[in-house]
Design a protein around this motif. Structure first.
Motif, PDB file in Angstrom:
ATOM      1  N   ARG A 135      39.115  36.464  43.564  1.00 10.94           N
ATOM      2  CA  ARG A 135      39.755  36.993  43.707  1.00 10.94           C
ATOM      3  C   ARG A 135      40.594  37.884  43.224  1.00 10.94           C
ATOM      4  NH1 ARG A 135      42.383  33.255  48.327  1.00 10.94           N
ATOM      5  NH2 ARG A 135      44.397  34.391  48.215  1.00 10.94           N
ATOM      6  N   VAL A 136      41.456  36.684  41.952  1.00 12.81           N
ATOM      7  CA  VAL A 136      42.478  37.397  40.592  1.00 12.81           C
ATOM      8  C   VAL A 136      41.566  38.488  40.474  1.00 12.81           C
ATOM      9  CG1 VAL A 136      42.657  36.304  39.086  1.00 12.81           C
ATOM     10  CG2 VAL A 136      42.881  35.033  40.778  1.00 12.81           C
ATOM     11  N   ARG A 137      39.884  38.184  39.985  1.00 13.18           N
ATOM     12  CA  ARG A 137      38.899  39.243  39.274  1.00 13.18           C
ATOM     13  C   ARG A 137      39.319  40.743  39.880  1.00 13.18           C
ATOM     14  NH1 ARG A 137      34.787  35.567  39.327  1.00 13.18           N
ATOM     15  NH2 ARG A 137      35.493  34.653  37.154  1.00 13.18           N
ATOM     16  N   ASN A 138      39.156  40.957  41.510  1.00 12.09           N
ATOM     17  CA  ASN A 138      39.020  41.959  42.289  1.00 12.09           C
ATOM     18  C   ASN A 138      40.707  42.332  42.930  1.00 12.09           C
ATOM     19  OD1 ASN A 138      36.270  41.970  42.803  1.00 12.09           O
ATOM     20  ND2 ASN A 138      36.844  40.626  44.101  1.00 12.09           N
ATOM     21  N   ALA A 139      41.107  41.866  42.527  1.00 20.07           N
ATOM     22  CA  ALA A 139      42.843  42.458  42.945  1.00 20.07           C
ATOM     23  C   ALA A 139      43.319  42.828  40.834  1.00 20.07           C
ATOM     24  CB  ALA A 139      43.457  40.576  43.036  1.00 20.07           C
ATOM     25  N   ARG A 140      41.957  42.631  40.325  1.00 20.23           N
ATOM     26  CA  ARG A 140      43.188  43.410  38.765  1.00 20.23           C
ATOM     27  C   ARG A 140      42.149  44.288  38.896  1.00 20.23           C
ATOM     28  NH1 ARG A 140      42.540  38.504  34.347  1.00 20.23           N
ATOM     29  NH2 ARG A 140      43.590  36.941  35.233  1.00 20.23           N
ATOM     30  N   LYS A 141      41.791  45.292  39.358  1.00 24.32           N
ATOM     31  CA  LYS A 141      40.760  46.099  39.551  1.00 24.32           C
ATOM     32  C   LYS A 141      41.537  46.910  40.076  1.00 24.32           C
ATOM     33  CE  LYS A 141      36.194  44.014  39.049  1.00 24.32           C
ATOM     34  NZ  LYS A 141      35.002  43.948  39.062  1.00 24.32           N
ATOM     35  N   GLY A 173      34.524  23.360  44.032  1.00 20.76           N
ATOM     36  CA  GLY A 173      33.842  24.399  42.616  1.00 20.76           C
ATOM     37  C   GLY A 173      33.686  25.802  43.472  1.00 20.76           C
ATOM     38  N   ASP A 174      33.213  25.963  44.526  1.00 22.12           N
ATOM     39  CA  ASP A 174      33.073  27.058  45.385  1.00 22.12           C
ATOM     40  C   ASP A 174      34.903  27.164  45.804  1.00 22.12           C
ATOM     41  OD1 ASP A 174      30.733  26.441  45.266  1.00 22.12           O
ATOM     42  OD2 ASP A 174      29.921  25.910  47.272  1.00 22.12           O
ATOM     43  N   TYR A 175      35.629  26.953  46.402  1.00 21.35           N
ATOM     44  CA  TYR A 175      37.067  26.993  46.473  1.00 21.35           C
ATOM     45  C   TYR A 175      37.183  27.893  45.711  1.00 21.35           C
ATOM     46  CZ  TYR A 175      41.890  27.292  47.328  1.00 21.35           C
ATOM     47  OH  TYR A 175      43.138  27.300  47.478  1.00 21.35           O
ATOM     48  N   PHE A 176      37.526  27.258  44.268  1.00 23.29           N
ATOM     49  CA  PHE A 176      38.492  27.435  42.752  1.00 23.29           C
ATOM     50  C   PHE A 176      37.114  28.732  42.387  1.00 23.29           C
ATOM     51  CE2 PHE A 176      39.350  23.274  42.601  1.00 23.29           C
ATOM     52  CZ  PHE A 176      41.092  23.559  42.479  1.00 23.29           C
ATOM     53  N   GLU A 177      35.499  28.820  42.443  1.00 23.73           N
ATOM     54  CA  GLU A 177      35.119  29.959  42.843  1.00 23.73           C
ATOM     55  C   GLU A 177      35.490  30.895  42.919  1.00 23.73           C
ATOM     56  OE1 GLU A 177      33.752  32.678  40.229  1.00 23.73           O
ATOM     57  OE2 GLU A 177      33.348  30.361  39.795  1.00 23.73           O
ATOM     58  N   SER A 178      35.866  31.188  44.689  1.00 20.60           N
ATOM     59  CA  SER A 178      36.419  32.414  45.666  1.00 20.60           C
ATOM     60  C   SER A 178      37.861  33.112  44.823  1.00 20.60           C
ATOM     61  CB  SER A 178      36.393  31.779  46.675  1.00 20.60           C
ATOM     62  OG  SER A 178      37.809  31.216  47.052  1.00 20.60           O
ATOM     63  N   LEU A 179      38.791  31.662  44.305  1.00 22.92           N
ATOM     64  CA  LEU A 179      40.056  32.231  43.956  1.00 22.92           C
ATOM     65  C   LEU A 179      39.503  32.769  42.334  1.00 22.92           C
ATOM     66  CD1 LEU A 179      41.961  28.464  44.376  1.00 22.92           C
ATOM     67  CD2 LEU A 179      42.352  30.598  45.401  1.00 22.92           C
ATOM     68  N   ARG A 180      38.708  32.444  41.531  1.00 15.96           N
ATOM     69  CA  ARG A 180      38.934  33.924  40.571  1.00 15.96           C
ATOM     70  C   ARG A 180      38.686  34.838  41.237  1.00 15.96           C
ATOM     71  NH1 ARG A 180      36.318  28.481  38.764  1.00 15.96           N
ATOM     72  NH2 ARG A 180      37.748  26.961  37.273  1.00 15.96           N
TER      73      ARG A 180
END
Length: 82
Positions: free
Chosen positions: A76-82, A67-74
């Protein structure tokens, strides 16, 4: 910019020619050439996908994901959209 086009002649048995003509008419292609180009593009994509899958299979084991791995991906995606 359009790619340059080259002519290639192919021979088909009557049964395959009829099949191609049916596909052109039923699937909305303008010409037999459009249908054949689409088939070739799909084959290229299939080969590229196969190569990627084989590369992945040959790359060896990785660490298990959780779960931690998938949360880190989420994150990164959120930060990339900013």
């Amino acid at each position: 910019m359009l790619d340059a086009m080259t002519t290639m002649n192919i021979s088909l048995p009557d049964a395959l020619k009829c099949f191609v003509d049916e596909q052109v008419n039923e699937r909305g292609y303008g010409t037999c050439s459009e249908y054949v180009r689409e088939l070739i593009r799909r084959d290229q994509q299939r080969q590229q996908l196969r190569a990627l899958l084989l590369d992945g299979a040959a790359s060896g084991m990785t660490t298990p994901v959780n779960g931690d791995y998938f949360e880190s991906l989420r994150t990164r995606v959120r930060n990339a959209r900013k």
